[in-house]
Motif scaffolding. Structure first.
Motif, PDB file in Angstrom:
ATOM      1  N   GLY A   1       0.795  -1.220   0.000  1.00 15.19           N
ATOM      2  CA  GLY A   1       0.000   0.000   0.000  1.00 15.19           C
ATOM      3  C   GLY A   1       0.833   1.278   0.000  1.00 15.19           C
ATOM      4  O   GLY A   1       0.703   2.109  -0.904  1.00 15.19           O
ATOM      5  N   PRO A   2       1.714   1.473   1.007  1.00 13.24           N
ATOM      6  CA  PRO A   2       2.527   2.698   1.010  1.00 13.24           C
ATOM      7  C   PRO A   2       3.442   2.818  -0.199  1.00 13.24           C
ATOM      8  O   PRO A   2       3.631   3.915  -0.734  1.00 13.24           O
ATOM      9  N   ALA A   3       4.023   1.680  -0.637  1.00 13.77           N
ATOM     10  CA  ALA A   3       4.899   1.733  -1.815  1.00 13.77           C
ATOM     11  C   ALA A   3       4.108   2.144  -3.051  1.00 13.77           C
ATOM     12  O   ALA A   3       4.572   2.951  -3.867  1.00 13.77           O
ATOM     13  N   GLY A   4       2.913   1.591  -3.200  1.00 17.88           N
ATOM     14  CA  GLY A   4       2.084   1.942  -4.349  1.00 17.88           C
ATOM     15  C   GLY A   4       1.635   3.389  -4.312  1.00 17.88           C
ATOM     16  O   GLY A   4       1.638   4.075  -5.341  1.00 17.88           O
ATOM     17  N   ALA A   5       1.257   3.864  -3.135  1.00 22.90           N
ATOM     18  CA  ALA A   5       0.830   5.258  -3.014  1.00 22.90           C
ATOM     19  C   ALA A   5       1.976   6.208  -3.336  1.00 22.90           C
ATOM     20  O   ALA A   5       1.777   7.255  -3.973  1.00 22.90           O
ATOM     21  N   GLY A   6       3.194   5.859  -2.904  1.00 22.02           N
ATOM     22  CA  GLY A   6       4.346   6.702  -3.196  1.00 22.02           C
ATOM     23  C   GLY A   6       4.615   6.813  -4.682  1.00 22.02           C
ATOM     24  O   GLY A   6       4.925   7.886  -5.195  1.00 22.02           O
ATOM     25  N   LYS A   7       4.475   5.689  -5.399  1.00 20.37           N
ATOM     26  CA  LYS A   7       4.721   5.716  -6.844  1.00 20.37           C
ATOM     27  C   LYS A   7       3.601   6.443  -7.590  1.00 20.37           C
ATOM     28  O   LYS A   7       3.857   7.206  -8.517  1.00 20.37           O
TER      29      LYS A   7
END
Length: 300
Positions: A18-24
């Motif tokens: 989730g956080p990795a996807g939101a960052g990208k």
């Protein structure tokens, strides 16, 4: 306990994706970072790399939502396992073809990839397999044993934080600073002196307030920067003043091919110097291993 651990894996995996996807997908740094990633080299275009990173972020967010939401099915876990396998393949390519590039895994850091990136990809792969084989939904298992579930989730969060893409900013840089203050700075290896205005490292006195940007501009025009820039692979990561000196920290790669390894490049410049006061500052450079902190090379 093992059944509880398996049941909670989808929850933990969603916390990774989730956080990795939101960052990208939503991060402002994606477009800036994309041209410096191995993906840009693979696609031969920084703009396309940014689009792919944002699309990958959307996929990660969808997978995170699917892992958290009912009904519980093995499909999100299987998809996450495939994604993790793809990550490992891409990281293997990046390590071989562009060892000095960022992987773009989080769209928050320009530093070259390290073993932590491979560890995170392996976590996604293994977590996806376990999530696909889980026998009960995570919310059911957590409701039955809430205290144990909370402890397991906190332990997993601690491990994932240790494997985070930017441990330097969170906790490694402060620890390094403390260690350098106690054990002695690698930039002071020659007689405890820096060849900057002839003052000893740690000299007292309050330097004039010079913006960090001015110090960086002065450094980048120096011969020391020209000789060491082949190692540097990032913009300025961190800086601090120490006894009248300004330490500037960059990430880099030392060596080539299979011998390439991530390093930290430290420059020391008189904190009061600028283009208005000196044209060619004497600068001492130190290169240390990014993981062990052992000196790699040093030059005046």
């Amino acid at each position: 306990m093992s059944a509880l651990v398996c049941a909670l894996v989808p929850l933990v995996l969603a916390g990774v994706l989730g956080p990795a996807g939101a960052g990208k997908l939503f991060g402002r740094g994606t477009a800036r970072q994309a041209p410096r990633t191995a993906l840009a080299r693979l696609l031969r275009d920084g703009g396309r790399a940014a689009l792919v990173l944002r699309a990958l972020g959307a996929v990660e967010l969808l997978l995170a939502a699917a892992l958290l939401a009912p009904p519980a099915t093995p499909l999100p876990g299987a998809a996450a396992a495939l994604l993790g396998a793809g990550f490992l393949g891409y990281l293997g390519y990046a390590r071989t073809a562009a060892p000095g590039s960022s992987c773009g895994c989080t769209a928050r850091q320009d530093a070259p990839l390290t073993w932590r990136a491979f560890a995170r990809a392996a976590v996604v792969l293994a977590g996806g397999v376990v999530a696909a084989l889980a026998q009960q939904p995570w919310w059911t298992a957590a409701a039955r044993r809430p205290a144990a579930a909370l402890c397991l989730v906190l332990a997993a969060a601690a491990v994932l934080t240790a494997l985070s893409a930017d441990p330097d900013r969170r906790w490694r840089m402060p620890l390094r600073r403390l260690r350098l203050r106690i054990a002695g700075h690698p930039l002071a290896a020659t007689g405890n002196r820096l060849a900057v205005t002839g003052l000893p490292l740690g000299a007292t006195g309050t330097p004039a307030a010079v913006p960090v940007a001015a110090t960086v501009e002065l450094l980048e025009r120096s011969r020391a920067w020209q000789s060491a820039s082949r190692v540097v692979r990032s913009a300025l990561l961190d800086h601090w003043d120490d006894g009248g000196w300004r330490i500037l920290q960059f990430a880099g790669v030392h060596g080539g091919g299979t011998a390439a390894r991530p390093v930290l490049v430290l420059f020391a410049v008189d904190a009061a110097a600028s283009l208005d006061t000196v044209r060619e500052p004497a600068v001492r450079v130190s290169v240390i291993d990014a993981d062990s902190g052992a000196p790699v090379m040093a030059t005046a």
